[in-house]
Scaffold this motif. Structure first.
Motif, PDB file in Angstrom:
ATOM      1  N   PRO A 170       0.801  -1.240   0.000  1.00  0.00           N
ATOM      2  CA  PRO A 170       0.000   0.000   0.000  1.00  0.00           C
ATOM      3  C   PRO A 170       0.831   1.287   0.000  1.00  0.00           C
ATOM      4  O   PRO A 170       0.300   2.349   0.332  1.00  0.00           O
ATOM      5  CB  PRO A 170      -0.813  -0.107   1.310  1.00  0.00           C
ATOM      6  N   CYS A 171       2.109   1.210  -0.364  1.00  0.00           N
ATOM      7  CA  CYS A 171       2.931   2.430  -0.303  1.00  0.00           C
ATOM      8  C   CYS A 171       2.439   3.494  -1.288  1.00  0.00           C
ATOM      9  O   CYS A 171       2.684   4.689  -1.074  1.00  0.00           O
ATOM     10  CB  CYS A 171       4.398   2.119  -0.527  1.00  0.00           C
ATOM     11  N   ASP A 172       1.744   3.098  -2.344  1.00  0.00           N
ATOM     12  CA  ASP A 172       1.171   4.104  -3.236  1.00  0.00           C
ATOM     13  C   ASP A 172       0.022   4.836  -2.550  1.00  0.00           C
ATOM     14  O   ASP A 172      -0.094   6.062  -2.647  1.00  0.00           O
ATOM     15  CB  ASP A 172       0.722   3.487  -4.561  1.00  0.00           C
ATOM     16  N   LEU A 173      -0.817   4.095  -1.822  1.00  0.00           N
ATOM     17  CA  LEU A 173      -1.916   4.721  -1.088  1.00  0.00           C
ATOM     18  C   LEU A 173      -1.390   5.709  -0.052  1.00  0.00           C
ATOM     19  O   LEU A 173      -1.951   6.798   0.133  1.00  0.00           O
ATOM     20  CB  LEU A 173      -2.754   3.636  -0.409  1.00  0.00           C
ATOM     21  N   GLU A 174      -0.292   5.349   0.597  1.00  0.00           N
ATOM     22  CA  GLU A 174       0.310   6.248   1.588  1.00  0.00           C
ATOM     23  C   GLU A 174       0.814   7.527   0.930  1.00  0.00           C
ATOM     24  O   GLU A 174       0.686   8.616   1.499  1.00  0.00           O
ATOM     25  CB  GLU A 174       1.435   5.516   2.325  1.00  0.00           C
ATOM     26  N   MET A 175       1.361   7.409  -0.274  1.00  0.00           N
ATOM     27  CA  MET A 175       1.816   8.598  -1.008  1.00  0.00           C
ATOM     28  C   MET A 175       0.632   9.480  -1.398  1.00  0.00           C
ATOM     29  O   MET A 175       0.670  10.709  -1.230  1.00  0.00           O
ATOM     30  CB  MET A 175       2.590   8.188  -2.256  1.00  0.00           C
ATOM     31  N   TRP A 176      -0.445   8.872  -1.909  1.00  0.00           N
ATOM     32  CA  TRP A 176      -1.611   9.678  -2.286  1.00  0.00           C
ATOM     33  C   TRP A 176      -2.176  10.382  -1.049  1.00  0.00           C
ATOM     34  O   TRP A 176      -2.625  11.531  -1.150  1.00  0.00           O
ATOM     35  CB  TRP A 176      -2.694   8.812  -2.933  1.00  0.00           C
ATOM     36  N   LEU A 224      -2.692  -1.703   6.174  1.00  0.00           N
ATOM     37  CA  LEU A 224      -3.760  -0.753   5.839  1.00  0.00           C
ATOM     38  C   LEU A 224      -4.382  -0.153   7.098  1.00  0.00           C
ATOM     39  O   LEU A 224      -4.691   1.045   7.137  1.00  0.00           O
ATOM     40  CB  LEU A 224      -4.833  -1.447   5.005  1.00  0.00           C
ATOM     41  N   LEU A 225      -4.542  -0.951   8.139  1.00  0.00           N
ATOM     42  CA  LEU A 225      -5.075  -0.431   9.389  1.00  0.00           C
ATOM     43  C   LEU A 225      -4.123   0.590  10.009  1.00  0.00           C
ATOM     44  O   LEU A 225      -4.562   1.602  10.569  1.00  0.00           O
ATOM     45  CB  LEU A 225      -5.345  -1.577  10.368  1.00  0.00           C
ATOM     46  N   ARG A 226      -2.822   0.332   9.902  1.00  0.00           N
ATOM     47  CA  ARG A 226      -1.849   1.317  10.386  1.00  0.00           C
ATOM     48  C   ARG A 226      -1.942   2.607   9.578  1.00  0.00           C
ATOM     49  O   ARG A 226      -1.782   3.706  10.098  1.00  0.00           O
ATOM     50  CB  ARG A 226      -0.425   0.764  10.307  1.00  0.00           C
ATOM     51  N   LEU A 227      -2.232   2.450   8.294  1.00  0.00           N
ATOM     52  CA  LEU A 227      -2.371   3.628   7.437  1.00  0.00           C
ATOM     53  C   LEU A 227      -3.594   4.449   7.842  1.00  0.00           C
ATOM     54  O   LEU A 227      -3.547   5.694   7.833  1.00  0.00           O
ATOM     55  CB  LEU A 227      -2.468   3.183   5.979  1.00  0.00           C
ATOM     56  N   PHE A 228      -4.666   3.770   8.209  1.00  0.00           N
ATOM     57  CA  PHE A 228      -5.824   4.500   8.733  1.00  0.00           C
ATOM     58  C   PHE A 228      -5.456   5.240  10.019  1.00  0.00           C
ATOM     59  O   PHE A 228      -5.986   6.320  10.293  1.00  0.00           O
ATOM     60  CB  PHE A 228      -6.997   3.548   8.973  1.00  0.00           C
ATOM     61  N   GLY A 229      -4.538   4.656  10.792  1.00  0.00           N
ATOM     62  CA  GLY A 229      -4.057   5.348  11.980  1.00  0.00           C
ATOM     63  C   GLY A 229      -3.298   6.625  11.633  1.00  0.00           C
ATOM     64  O   GLY A 229      -3.451   7.658  12.301  1.00  0.00           O
ATOM     65  N   GLU A 230      -2.499   6.567  10.570  1.00  0.00           N
ATOM     66  CA  GLU A 230      -1.787   7.764  10.109  1.00  0.00           C
ATOM     67  C   GLU A 230      -2.778   8.805   9.590  1.00  0.00           C
ATOM     68  O   GLU A 230      -2.585  10.010   9.784  1.00  0.00           O
ATOM     69  CB  GLU A 230      -0.794   7.393   9.008  1.00  0.00           C
ATOM     70  N   LEU A 231      -3.826   8.340   8.932  1.00  0.00           N
ATOM     71  CA  LEU A 231      -4.861   9.252   8.453  1.00  0.00           C
ATOM     72  C   LEU A 231      -5.502  10.006   9.615  1.00  0.00           C
ATOM     73  O   LEU A 231      -5.734  11.221   9.536  1.00  0.00           O
ATOM     74  CB  LEU A 231      -5.918   8.452   7.686  1.00  0.00           C
ATOM     75  N   GLU A 232      -5.750   9.299  10.699  1.00  0.00           N
ATOM     76  CA  GLU A 232      -6.363   9.936  11.870  1.00  0.00           C
ATOM     77  C   GLU A 232      -5.469  11.028  12.440  1.00  0.00           C
ATOM     78  O   GLU A 232      -5.948  12.082  12.877  1.00  0.00           O
ATOM     79  CB  GLU A 232      -6.656   8.871  12.924  1.00  0.00           C
ATOM     80  N   LEU A 288      -3.645  13.074  10.950  1.00  0.00           N
ATOM     81  CA  LEU A 288      -3.654  14.295  10.145  1.00  0.00           C
ATOM     82  C   LEU A 288      -4.681  15.306  10.655  1.00  0.00           C
ATOM     83  O   LEU A 288      -4.596  16.498  10.330  1.00  0.00           O
ATOM     84  CB  LEU A 288      -3.954  13.962   8.680  1.00  0.00           C
ATOM     85  N   ASN A 289      -5.673  14.823  11.404  1.00  0.00           N
ATOM     86  CA  ASN A 289      -6.725  15.693  11.960  1.00  0.00           C
ATOM     87  C   ASN A 289      -7.488  16.457  10.878  1.00  0.00           C
ATOM     88  O   ASN A 289      -7.899  17.601  11.081  1.00  0.00           O
ATOM     89  CB  ASN A 289      -6.125  16.694  12.966  1.00  0.00           C
ATOM     90  N   ILE A 290      -7.662  15.812   9.740  1.00  0.00           N
ATOM     91  CA  ILE A 290      -8.465  16.401   8.664  1.00  0.00           C
ATOM     92  C   ILE A 290      -9.859  15.780   8.650  1.00  0.00           C
ATOM     93  O   ILE A 290     -10.856  16.473   8.428  1.00  0.00           O
ATOM     94  CB  ILE A 290      -7.765  16.217   7.306  1.00  0.00           C
ATOM     95  N   LEU A 291      -9.934  14.480   8.910  1.00  0.00           N
ATOM     96  CA  LEU A 291     -11.207  13.781   8.957  1.00  0.00           C
ATOM     97  C   LEU A 291     -11.615  13.523  10.408  1.00  0.00           C
ATOM     98  O   LEU A 291     -10.763  13.337  11.280  1.00  0.00           O
ATOM     99  CB  LEU A 291     -11.117  12.441   8.218  1.00  0.00           C
ATOM    100  N   THR A 292     -12.908  13.487  10.651  1.00  0.00           N
ATOM    101  CA  THR A 292     -13.417  13.158  11.981  1.00  0.00           C
ATOM    102  C   THR A 292     -13.352  11.653  12.206  1.00  0.00           C
ATOM    103  O   THR A 292     -13.188  10.864  11.259  1.00  0.00           O
ATOM    104  CB  THR A 292     -14.871  13.625  12.137  1.00  0.00           C
ATOM    105  N   THR A 293     -13.502  11.249  13.455  1.00  0.00           N
ATOM    106  CA  THR A 293     -13.543   9.820  13.776  1.00  0.00           C
ATOM    107  C   THR A 293     -14.686   9.134  13.031  1.00  0.00           C
ATOM    108  O   THR A 293     -14.548   8.016  12.535  1.00  0.00           O
ATOM    109  CB  THR A 293     -13.708   9.618  15.290  1.00  0.00           C
ATOM    110  N   ARG A 294     -15.816   9.823  12.952  1.00  0.00           N
ATOM    111  CA  ARG A 294     -16.956   9.260  12.222  1.00  0.00           C
ATOM    112  C   ARG A 294     -16.625   9.097  10.740  1.00  0.00           C
ATOM    113  O   ARG A 294     -16.989   8.085  10.128  1.00  0.00           O
ATOM    114  CB  ARG A 294     -18.162  10.175  12.402  1.00  0.00           C
ATOM    115  N   ILE A 296     -13.715   8.570   9.448  1.00  0.00           N
ATOM    116  CA  ILE A 296     -12.743   7.483   9.285  1.00  0.00           C
ATOM    117  C   ILE A 296     -13.420   6.121   9.417  1.00  0.00           C
ATOM    118  O   ILE A 296     -13.126   5.194   8.644  1.00  0.00           O
ATOM    119  CB  ILE A 296     -11.592   7.648  10.296  1.00  0.00           C
ATOM    120  N   GLU A 297     -14.334   5.975  10.350  1.00  0.00           N
ATOM    121  CA  GLU A 297     -15.042   4.701  10.488  1.00  0.00           C
ATOM    122  C   GLU A 297     -15.923   4.423   9.267  1.00  0.00           C
ATOM    123  O   GLU A 297     -16.024   3.284   8.806  1.00  0.00           O
ATOM    124  CB  GLU A 297     -15.887   4.714  11.756  1.00  0.00           C
ATOM    125  N   PHE A 298     -16.541   5.466   8.739  1.00  0.00           N
ATOM    126  CA  PHE A 298     -17.330   5.342   7.508  1.00  0.00           C
ATOM    127  C   PHE A 298     -16.445   4.856   6.363  1.00  0.00           C
ATOM    128  O   PHE A 298     -16.790   3.924   5.625  1.00  0.00           O
ATOM    129  CB  PHE A 298     -17.960   6.699   7.173  1.00  0.00           C
TER     130      PHE A 298
END
Length: 309
Positions: free
Chosen positions: A187-193, A232-240, A242-248, A250-252
């Motif tokens: 998933p390194c491409d997804l991490e770059m995007w 991928l789950l760790r990547l969702f952790g990195e997404l969190e 960033l504080n751009i998306l809410t917890t809701r 991210i779960e969606f």
């Protein structure tokens, strides 16, 4: 000093000489005065150089070729090609993909039209099989700029939102956000995007420019397993973080992303009648980390159907 070309087409090759030739031919039919091709080759032999020399002998653009005696690996081969590039914009065209008729011209015209105002662009694609039969048309009805929040929602709620060769990136951005990180494995491409979209959003272009080939030799065919799920789950952790998306939010996204990811992987195995592999991919839903995910409405029928297979 020579002016930098508008576009660098970076081709990281790996043991698919016939398809490499196909991709180069799809470029060579057009005008090349504002384009360069960079081929970095992890293949067992340097056969790609002879192929490029023959296909591009009358082409008006510039090109270079580098063969690696010791393969760099997937992500580092991508990075090597980008580091060689001198164009204002960069795109990575894998050696199994190719431009649609008039696709390169449409892409170049769009870049000229937009200037440098859109640093990250995503074009439409035709998803094709090994015989180049179109299996899906993916694109946008009209041009649209997605700001970071909306871009990340799309990226993490649709595992096929970005098809690699449809991405065109202003080259100077790599000095700001860094290159592909091989530590993220498949998933390194997804991490770059994610890094790019978080800063710049993405400009979605209505033009379809490339064909994205889905086939049994693709490196992604072997990515449907528990290790990739954990990454991928760790990547969702990195997404969190960033504080751009809410917890809701991210779960969606998580529910949509993992259902599409697993069901798509299962379908690939089912089409090839690989029953054991199909069951293994479907078994990912039983991982403790994913058991609590609710099934989105759009995937309920297919998951139910596959569960009975």
């Amino acid at each position: 000093m020579l002016e930098a070309p508008l576009l660098s087409i970076c081709i990281p090759a790996y043991n698919r000489p016939n398809w490499l030739q196909r991709g180069l031919e799809s470029i060579a039919v057009g005008e090349g005065s504002d384009i360069e091709i960079v081929i970095t080759d992890d293949s067992d032999t340097d056969q790609g150089q002879a192929i490029a020399s023959e296909v591009l002998k009358n082409w008006s653009g510039s090109w270079c070729y580098e063969h690696h005696q010791q393969p760099l690996g997937m992500a580092q081969n991508w990075n090597r090609a980008i580091q060689w590039a001198t164009g204002q914009y960069v795109m990575v065209l894998h050696d199994d993909d190719f431009f649609l008729p008039q696709g390169l011209g449409l892409l170049v015209n769009k870049l000229r039209q937009l200037g440098s105002s859109s640093p990250v662009l995503l074009f439409g694609v035709r998803v094709v099989d090994a015989q180049e039969r179109v299996v899906k048309r993916q694109g946008f009805r009209q041009d649209k700029l997605l700001p970071p929040h909306d871009a990340l929602i799309r990226l993490f709620s649709d595992s096929s939102f970005v098809r690699f060769p449809a991405m065109v990136i202003r080259r100077d951005l790599f000095t700001e956000v860094g290159y592909f990180n091989p530590d993220w494995r498949e998933p390194c491409d997804l991490e770059m995007w994610m890094r790019l979209f978080a800063r710049y959003g993405v400009y979605c272009c209505r033009e379809a420019t490339v064909a994205y080939r889905v086939h049994g030799q693709a490196l992604t065919m072997g990515s449907f397993h528990g290790e990739t799920v954990n990454i991928l789950l760790r990547l969702f952790g990195e997404l969190e973080k960033l504080n751009i998306l809410t917890t809701r939010d991210i779960e969606f996204c998580k529910g949509l992303f993992f259902h599409q990811y697993i069901l798509a992987g299962a379908w690939r195995q089912l089409r090839r009648r690989r029953w054991r592999e199909f069951k293994q991919v479907m078994g990912l839903f039983d991982l403790p980390e994913l058991k609590s995910l609710s099934c989105p409405v759009k995937w309920r029928f297919l998951r139910g159907l596959f569960s009975l297979t």
